[in-house]
Structures are given as C-alpha cells and as structure tokens.
Design a protein around this motif. Structure first.
Motif, PDB file in Angstrom:
ATOM      1  N   ASN A  81       0.720  -1.409  -0.103  1.00 49.20           N
ATOM      2  CA  ASN A  81       0.042   0.048  -0.045  1.00 49.20           C
ATOM      3  C   ASN A  81       0.805   1.432   0.027  1.00 49.20           C
ATOM      4  O   ASN A  81       0.390   2.299  -0.279  1.00 49.20           O
ATOM      5  N   GLU A  82       2.194   1.205   0.373  1.00 43.98           N
ATOM      6  CA  GLU A  82       2.810   2.524   0.472  1.00 43.98           C
ATOM      7  C   GLU A  82       3.886   2.565  -0.637  1.00 43.98           C
ATOM      8  O   GLU A  82       4.581   3.553  -0.772  1.00 43.98           O
ATOM      9  N   THR A  83       4.198   1.393  -1.296  1.00 45.03           N
ATOM     10  CA  THR A  83       5.277   1.495  -2.296  1.00 45.03           C
ATOM     11  C   THR A  83       4.727   2.438  -3.480  1.00 45.03           C
ATOM     12  O   THR A  83       3.501   2.441  -3.639  1.00 45.03           O
ATOM     13  N   GLN A  84       5.716   3.419  -3.879  1.00 45.09           N
ATOM     14  CA  GLN A  84       5.318   3.993  -5.233  1.00 45.09           C
ATOM     15  C   GLN A  84       6.022   3.430  -6.349  1.00 45.09           C
ATOM     16  O   GLN A  84       5.638   4.162  -7.508  1.00 45.09           O
ATOM     17  N   ALA A  85       6.349   2.235  -6.572  1.00 41.10           N
ATOM     18  CA  ALA A  85       7.008   1.718  -7.711  1.00 41.10           C
ATOM     19  C   ALA A  85       5.715   1.175  -8.570  1.00 41.10           C
ATOM     20  O   ALA A  85       4.681   1.311  -8.165  1.00 41.10           O
ATOM     21  N   GLU A  86       6.156   0.980  -9.855  1.00 40.86           N
ATOM     22  CA  GLU A  86       5.333   0.640 -10.614  1.00 40.86           C
ATOM     23  C   GLU A  86       4.898  -0.848 -10.697  1.00 40.86           C
ATOM     24  O   GLU A  86       3.755  -1.342 -11.060  1.00 40.86           O
ATOM     25  N   PHE A  87       5.906  -1.533 -10.269  1.00 35.78           N
ATOM     26  CA  PHE A  87       5.615  -3.027 -10.151  1.00 35.78           C
ATOM     27  C   PHE A  87       6.460  -3.436  -8.833  1.00 35.78           C
ATOM     28  O   PHE A  87       7.520  -2.859  -8.294  1.00 35.78           O
ATOM     29  N   ALA A  88       5.960  -4.507  -8.325  1.00 30.48           N
ATOM     30  CA  ALA A  88       6.345  -4.825  -6.865  1.00 30.48           C
ATOM     31  C   ALA A  88       6.450  -6.438  -6.937  1.00 30.48           C
ATOM     32  O   ALA A  88       5.578  -7.170  -7.190  1.00 30.48           O
ATOM     33  N   ILE A  89       7.712  -6.539  -6.710  1.00 25.54           N
ATOM     34  CA  ILE A  89       8.280  -7.950  -6.520  1.00 25.54           C
ATOM     35  C   ILE A  89       8.122  -8.487  -5.041  1.00 25.54           C
ATOM     36  O   ILE A  89       8.663  -8.114  -4.218  1.00 25.54           O
ATOM     37  N   SER A  90       7.397  -9.583  -4.876  1.00 27.99           N
ATOM     38  CA  SER A  90       7.095 -10.147  -3.691  1.00 27.99           C
ATOM     39  C   SER A  90       8.306 -11.379  -3.408  1.00 27.99           C
ATOM     40  O   SER A  90       7.977 -12.368  -4.301  1.00 27.99           O
ATOM     41  N   GLU A 112       3.430  -6.185 -22.756  1.00 31.17           N
ATOM     42  CA  GLU A 112       2.891  -6.714 -24.071  1.00 31.17           C
ATOM     43  C   GLU A 112       1.413  -7.329 -23.588  1.00 31.17           C
ATOM     44  O   GLU A 112       0.686  -7.794 -24.445  1.00 31.17           O
ATOM     45  N   ASN A 113       1.303  -7.228 -22.168  1.00 30.04           N
ATOM     46  CA  ASN A 113      -0.139  -7.747 -21.783  1.00 30.04           C
ATOM     47  C   ASN A 113      -0.751  -6.811 -20.913  1.00 30.04           C
ATOM     48  O   ASN A 113      -0.715  -7.094 -19.581  1.00 30.04           O
ATOM     49  N   LYS A 114      -1.565  -6.025 -21.233  1.00 32.86           N
ATOM     50  CA  LYS A 114      -2.146  -4.772 -20.369  1.00 32.86           C
ATOM     51  C   LYS A 114      -3.159  -5.496 -19.576  1.00 32.86           C
ATOM     52  O   LYS A 114      -3.540  -4.803 -18.556  1.00 32.86           O
ATOM     53  N   ASN A 115      -3.761  -6.630 -19.706  1.00 35.88           N
ATOM     54  CA  ASN A 115      -4.600  -7.173 -19.015  1.00 35.88           C
ATOM     55  C   ASN A 115      -3.941  -7.954 -17.596  1.00 35.88           C
ATOM     56  O   ASN A 115      -4.774  -8.521 -16.641  1.00 35.88           O
ATOM     57  N   CYS A 116      -2.874  -8.134 -17.834  1.00 37.95           N
ATOM     58  CA  CYS A 116      -2.303  -8.727 -16.869  1.00 37.95           C
ATOM     59  C   CYS A 116      -1.786  -7.980 -15.616  1.00 37.95           C
ATOM     60  O   CYS A 116      -1.066  -7.322 -15.523  1.00 37.95           O
ATOM     61  N   GLY A 117      -2.535  -8.438 -14.510  1.00 37.75           N
ATOM     62  CA  GLY A 117      -2.497  -7.780 -13.113  1.00 37.75           C
ATOM     63  C   GLY A 117      -1.258  -8.202 -12.552  1.00 37.75           C
ATOM     64  O   GLY A 117      -0.833  -7.665 -11.492  1.00 37.75           O
ATOM     65  N   LEU A 118      -0.921  -9.474 -12.623  1.00 32.69           N
ATOM     66  CA  LEU A 118       0.060 -10.183 -11.932  1.00 32.69           C
ATOM     67  C   LEU A 118       0.888 -11.018 -12.671  1.00 32.69           C
ATOM     68  O   LEU A 118       0.306 -12.336 -13.158  1.00 32.69           O
ATOM     69  N   ILE A 119       2.067 -11.271 -12.241  1.00 33.63           N
ATOM     70  CA  ILE A 119       2.967 -12.363 -12.960  1.00 33.63           C
ATOM     71  C   ILE A 119       3.249 -13.272 -11.776  1.00 33.63           C
ATOM     72  O   ILE A 119       3.745 -13.075 -10.898  1.00 33.63           O
ATOM     73  N   ALA A 120       3.191 -14.845 -12.066  1.00 31.95           N
ATOM     74  CA  ALA A 120       3.642 -15.854 -11.092  1.00 31.95           C
ATOM     75  C   ALA A 120       4.819 -16.455 -11.820  1.00 31.95           C
ATOM     76  O   ALA A 120       4.750 -16.744 -12.804  1.00 31.95           O
ATOM     77  N   LEU A 121       5.779 -16.302 -11.079  1.00 36.78           N
ATOM     78  CA  LEU A 121       7.092 -16.674 -11.708  1.00 36.78           C
ATOM     79  C   LEU A 121       7.285 -18.229 -11.230  1.00 36.78           C
ATOM     80  O   LEU A 121       6.671 -19.026 -10.637  1.00 36.78           O
ATOM     81  N   VAL A 151       4.690 -11.060  -9.049  1.00 33.76           N
ATOM     82  CA  VAL A 151       4.968  -9.765  -9.391  1.00 33.76           C
ATOM     83  C   VAL A 151       3.600  -9.002  -9.631  1.00 33.76           C
ATOM     84  O   VAL A 151       3.028  -9.675 -10.471  1.00 33.76           O
ATOM     85  N   TRP A 152       3.332  -7.982  -8.703  1.00 36.09           N
ATOM     86  CA  TRP A 152       2.078  -7.096  -8.872  1.00 36.09           C
ATOM     87  C   TRP A 152       2.371  -5.938  -9.830  1.00 36.09           C
ATOM     88  O   TRP A 152       3.351  -5.388  -9.628  1.00 36.09           O
ATOM     89  N   ARG A 153       1.473  -5.739 -10.675  1.00 39.69           N
ATOM     90  CA  ARG A 153       1.219  -4.444 -11.279  1.00 39.69           C
ATOM     91  C   ARG A 153       0.401  -3.677 -10.399  1.00 39.69           C
ATOM     92  O   ARG A 153      -0.627  -4.066  -9.904  1.00 39.69           O
ATOM     93  N   MET A 154       1.268  -2.668 -10.075  1.00 36.99           N
ATOM     94  CA  MET A 154       0.517  -1.990  -8.704  1.00 36.99           C
ATOM     95  C   MET A 154      -0.866  -1.321  -8.829  1.00 36.99           C
ATOM     96  O   MET A 154      -1.857  -1.125  -8.168  1.00 36.99           O
ATOM     97  N   SER A 155      -1.224  -1.005 -10.226  1.00 40.77           N
ATOM     98  CA  SER A 155      -2.555  -0.504 -10.465  1.00 40.77           C
ATOM     99  C   SER A 155      -3.303  -1.579 -10.287  1.00 40.77           C
ATOM    100  O   SER A 155      -4.670  -1.315  -9.929  1.00 40.77           O
ATOM    101  N   ALA A 156      -3.080  -2.934 -10.459  1.00 36.19           N
ATOM    102  CA  ALA A 156      -4.022  -3.974 -10.210  1.00 36.19           C
ATOM    103  C   ALA A 156      -4.361  -3.954  -8.601  1.00 36.19           C
ATOM    104  O   ALA A 156      -5.482  -4.465  -8.207  1.00 36.19           O
ATOM    105  N   TRP A 157      -2.946  -4.193  -8.034  1.00 32.52           N
ATOM    106  CA  TRP A 157      -3.140  -4.313  -6.390  1.00 32.52           C
ATOM    107  C   TRP A 157      -4.341  -3.154  -5.955  1.00 32.52           C
ATOM    108  O   TRP A 157      -4.838  -3.429  -5.126  1.00 32.52           O
TER     109      TRP A 157
END
Length: 305
Positions: A81-90, A112-121, A151-157
């Motif tokens: 909730n407090e990061t200002q990054a575009e992407f957050a790696i957990s 390349e995948n604008k609807n992807c809100g989260l990447i599962a590694l 990895v979260w796309r922070m706009s999706a979070w």
C-alpha cells in the motif's frame, strides 16, 4: 513509511530467519544496487538481530520493524500500500532469483499484456539450485499464484482488496487471484523467470508446526469456498474436502490431521461474520469461466534426460 518512486520494488517480510534473509539479500544484491530498484524488508518483531544486521550490512535497503509481531499479511499489505513503484516483486526471505536478468523480461511481459495484473514466476522448491534451469514451458493465464515469488502490477493491486489478514497464513494469494478475476485482471504464469525457494518440502511433515500448517491450509480453502463460490456448489466441495483428509491422512493413522480438521472447522464457524462481510461470489458464468483456467503452477521440476 514513505517510499520513493522506482520502477520496481522488491518486498520481503521476515521474522527470526536472519541467516535465510542475508543469504537472499546477497543473492539479489546486483538487483538492489540498480537505480530502478528499491528493496524493502519488513521485520515482523524478530529477536535474532535481523534489524541490526540488515541496517549494518545493507545500508541501501529500507528496513522497517514491528516491535511485536503483527503478522505476515499485515506487513505485506503495508509495504504494497505504501510503495510508489510501478511493479512490486514479492519474495520470501528464503527465495532468490536464479534468472540473472529478470527485470527486463518482467517489464516486457507486462507491457505486452495490458490485462495482466500479476505475474506468477516459475519456482523450484529445493535447498540447492537445480542443475538444469531451462524450461520449454510457455507463458499462460492461470487461476492463481504462489506467495514466495510473484510480481504485482501496482494498478491492479490498488484495484482489489488487501490481503485478508484474518487468514493469517495460507490462502491469501488465492483470495487476491479471485478478486483480480472479478475485476477483469489476469494472472499469468511466466516461466521465463526462475526462483529458487530454499525449502525441503518432504521434511515439512516432520516439523513441529505440521498440524498448524495443515489446519490453516484447510480453513483457508474453506474460507475461499464461502467467500467466492456459488452457494449451490459449496456443500459438495466441503464434503469432498473433508472426505479426502479422512481418506488420505486420518484413516492411515495421521491423527495430527484429525486434530487439524476439527480446529479448521471451528475456525470456519468463528469466521462466519467476516465471511459475510467480505463475500464476493462468482456468478454461475464467472465460476464456469474461472474453472476453465489452467491450474496454479506451484512446483517446477527440471525435465529428466
């Protein structure tokens, strides 16, 4: 806790696992030292000198501390909730990247995948790194993700509810994955980037916390049934879940599993008010579409040659 603007934020929650954490930080030091990355460690009330060790040896890392433990999910929510990054790696404190240039690959996939809100590694579970790291798997949409490397796309979070702190541990990723689905965001399995989660899975059953882990895993699954599934399918799901625990564990003499089963049922009953408050059920059509998705990719194993 204010965080500056970066493209990537690596977020790690830890408690009394200083040696694991330091190993991880040394492994990802080359990423932390780049300008586009910040690394935030949240020490949830450790008593093993974690806070002091990180402060001394890793001055570029932002470390915060709860004087007394407030829980894993509290820490994750606060950092996200407090990061200002575009992407957050957990990352878990016992997990590190094997792929040497993960950031460009991650950014490219999101672009390349604008609807992807989260990447599962892709995650290898083992105390040592695998000898073979190449995978022929392709990226694909899946039902959910694993907490130790995503990895979260922070706009999706920001478009979905926080992790449910009352889950405590287990099930929070599935909760978020279902919330993402409800908001038309996608979860993508992304095998191009490999994580080593330094855990001995076979030894876990012998650990002292086996019963509590099983209890929390069971109740989390049941919480999710009542929060998201259409009412008409819940009884069948519950009966099947209980029967499989009896058949595969209890009837084979695993009486710790029986204890976990009873406690999980008590937890479910006690959480009814929270379930009513937070429910976000799938329509029949949504449930049908969600079930068609590929299952969550939890474990990866190198192909045998």
């Amino acid at each position: 806790m204010g965080l500056n603007k970066h493209n990537f934020s690596i977020l790690i929650t830890t408690k009394n696992r200083c040696s694991d954490l330091i190993f991880t930080l040394n492994k990802i030091k080359y990423l932390i030292e780049t300008e586009e990355v910040e690394c935030v460690v949240f020490d949830d009330g450790s008593t093993d000198g974690t806070f002091e060790k990180v402060n001394k040896d890793f001055p570029g890392i932002k470390i915060f501390r709860n004087e007394s433990s407030k829980g894993y999910l509290y820490c994750r929510n606060k950092m996200l909730n407090e990061t200002q990054a575009e992407f957050a790696i957990s990352l878990d404190d016992d997990a590190h990247f094997i792929t040497q240039d993960p950031l460009n690959a991650i950014r490219k996939h999101f672009d390349e995948n604008k609807n992807c809100g989260l990447i599962a590694l892709r995650i290898f579970w083992g105390l040592d790194e695998p000898v073979e790291i190449i995978s022929a798997e392709k990226s694909q949409r899946v039902k959910g993700f694993v907490g130790c490397g995503h990895v979260w796309r922070m706009s999706a979070w920001r478009d979905t509810p926080n992790y449910p702190e009352w889950f405590e541990f287990y099930g929070e990723e599935d909760f978020s994955a279902m919330q993402l689905f409800k908001r038309n965001w996608e979860v993508h399995y992304f095998p191009e980037v490999l994580i080593n989660h330094r855990v001995n899975i076979k030894a876990r059953k012998k650990n002292a916390d086996y019963a509590i882990r099983l209890q929390r895993s069971l109740r989390a699954g049941w919480y999710l049934y009542f929060l998201f599934l259409p009412l008409k399918v819940i009884p069948r799901k519950m009966v099947y879940s209980i029967w499989m625990q009896l058949k595969l564990k209890v009837f084979k003499g695993d009486f710790k599993a029986l204890k976990a089963l009873f406690y999980a049922l008590f937890n479910l009953i006690g959480s009814i008010p929270k379930i009513i408050k937070n429910k976000n059920r799938f329509t029949d059509k949504e449930f049908y579409e969600f079930r068609k998705l590929e299952d969550t990719r939890i474990y990866w194993q190198p192909e045998k040659k």
